[in-house]
Design an enzyme around this catalytic site. Sequence first.
Site, PDB file in Angstrom:
ATOM      1  N   ARG A   5      37.960  36.196  -9.145  1.00 52.97           N
ATOM      2  CA  ARG A   5      36.783  36.961  -8.686  1.00 52.97           C
ATOM      3  C   ARG A   5      35.818  36.101  -7.878  1.00 52.97           C
ATOM      4  NH1 ARG A   5      35.367  41.720 -12.437  1.00 52.97           N
ATOM      5  NH2 ARG A   5      37.434  42.593 -12.644  1.00 52.97           N
ATOM      6  N   ARG A  21      29.996  39.669  -6.971  1.00 53.34           N
ATOM      7  CA  ARG A  21      28.555  39.944  -7.054  1.00 53.34           C
ATOM      8  C   ARG A  21      27.659  38.750  -7.343  1.00 53.34           C
ATOM      9  NH1 ARG A  21      29.650  44.682 -11.117  1.00 53.34           N
ATOM     10  NH2 ARG A  21      31.308  43.180 -11.463  1.00 53.34           N
ATOM     11  N   ARG A  50      27.323  44.804  -0.071  1.00 47.24           N
ATOM     12  CA  ARG A  50      27.534  45.850  -1.071  1.00 47.24           C
ATOM     13  C   ARG A  50      26.413  46.890  -1.048  1.00 47.24           C
ATOM     14  NH1 ARG A  50      28.689  49.012  -4.217  1.00 47.24           N
ATOM     15  NH2 ARG A  50      29.599  48.795  -6.297  1.00 47.24           N
ATOM     16  N   ASP A  83      41.624  45.153  -5.448  1.00 47.57           N
ATOM     17  CA  ASP A  83      41.548  45.367  -6.892  1.00 47.57           C
ATOM     18  C   ASP A  83      42.929  45.689  -7.437  1.00 47.57           C
ATOM     19  OD1 ASP A  83      39.337  45.663  -9.076  1.00 47.57           O
ATOM     20  OD2 ASP A  83      40.861  47.153  -9.511  1.00 47.57           O
ATOM     21  N   TYR A 107      44.503  51.482 -17.885  1.00 49.06           N
ATOM     22  CA  TYR A 107      43.400  52.190 -17.223  1.00 49.06           C
ATOM     23  C   TYR A 107      43.790  53.623 -16.885  1.00 49.06           C
ATOM     24  CZ  TYR A 107      40.461  48.063 -16.701  1.00 49.06           C
ATOM     25  OH  TYR A 107      39.665  46.981 -16.949  1.00 49.06           O
TER      26      TYR A 107
END
Length: 344
Positions: free
Chosen positions: A23, A27, A36, A72, A150
């Site tokens: 990652r 962020r 973003r 992703d 998921y």
Amino acid sequence: MTQLFINAALGQPTKRPPIWLMRQAGRYMPQYRKLREKHSFKEMMSHPDLITEITLQPIHEFHFDAAILFSDILITADALGCPVKFVEKKGPVFESPIRTKQDAQQLSFDPSLTNISFVFKAIPMIKQELIPFDIPLIGFAGSPFTVASYMIEGQSSQTLSEVKKMSAHDPETLTILLDKLTEVTIAYIKKQISSGAQAIQLFDTWAEYLSWDHFKEFSFTYNKKIIDAVKLEFPHIPIFFFSRGGSLFLPFLKELGANVLSLDWRCNLKEVRQQLPDHIGLQGNLDPYAMLDPQPILKEKVLRLLQDMQPFKGYIFNLGHGIMPQVPVENVRLIVDTVKSYIQ
Ligand code: CP3
């Protein structure tokens, strides 16, 4: 520099370990947050120019030894016709989760993967931008079990209770889903490599919820199938396998055929090194929470890990899981500098 990473990934000795972070584009970086504000996460992972820009952000800022494609793991669910939404403050959501045999049977993918072609357009663009840095591009995919979790739960879950229910009451549906995810993942990885990815990481984040027997049945079997298929066509591309809780399943992981095992922060990597055959590399495993420590403490932890992993052979420095959004950028700079200036 490309060679430093590839040599370590192929189990060779290196002067120092290469460093990158799971990652690493995300962020915690102001540049990422700024973009973003203008785009949703889904938009950012669906446009080749944005994918390229974001993949390069941490390279420009910190000079990592490898770039990882910005995307992703849930994209393989999209490719199977089960679209994922990323909801603010909630994470991934599947509006039509897979719960019945019919749900699983309906899934299918176009072998040329045209609905996610933006990934294969982005890869050569990223490679072009990476030339001056002389570092490789890592491609990746989710492992079938983690992506299936998921798709079955419909969102992030702390218990995987729907998955557990399915494995007990309707294992056939789970198997159909895992088989389809395996096939799409093989096609997806092969296409990333033929587009230019120089290494691949498989993420099996949720396998730690499985029992010993279920790990073999629902995780190991499918990941091995993927690795065997990719290796058959691309024997020289290093494959990394990340698993949370992976150290619990080392006897299986040893047999996976992955070049490198990426392990979380809950094991002693030096002890794991002694339990593995020489040709298997290791990646990790700094505690991601150490990234929030005061700098002298953080530096001490990095130095201890580096010391433990000497002599450097088949070792890649990373965290034990993805970097968290609240990590200060100075701490990222500190660990990159510490690893890069540590010559044994
Ligand atoms: O490593 C990288 O830099 C490459 C990009 C990457 C992302 N996710 C970007 C991302 C990779 C390799 C992943 C893997 C991933 N995605 C995993 C496996 C590894 C892990 O970290 O556990 C999983 C389980 C996912 C699914 C996923 N995607 C979740 C649970 C979330 C929400 C997380 C959260 O903290 O909100 C995402 C979104 C996501 N994937 C973001 C990023 C940068 C945040 C998106 C945003 O809101 O800007």
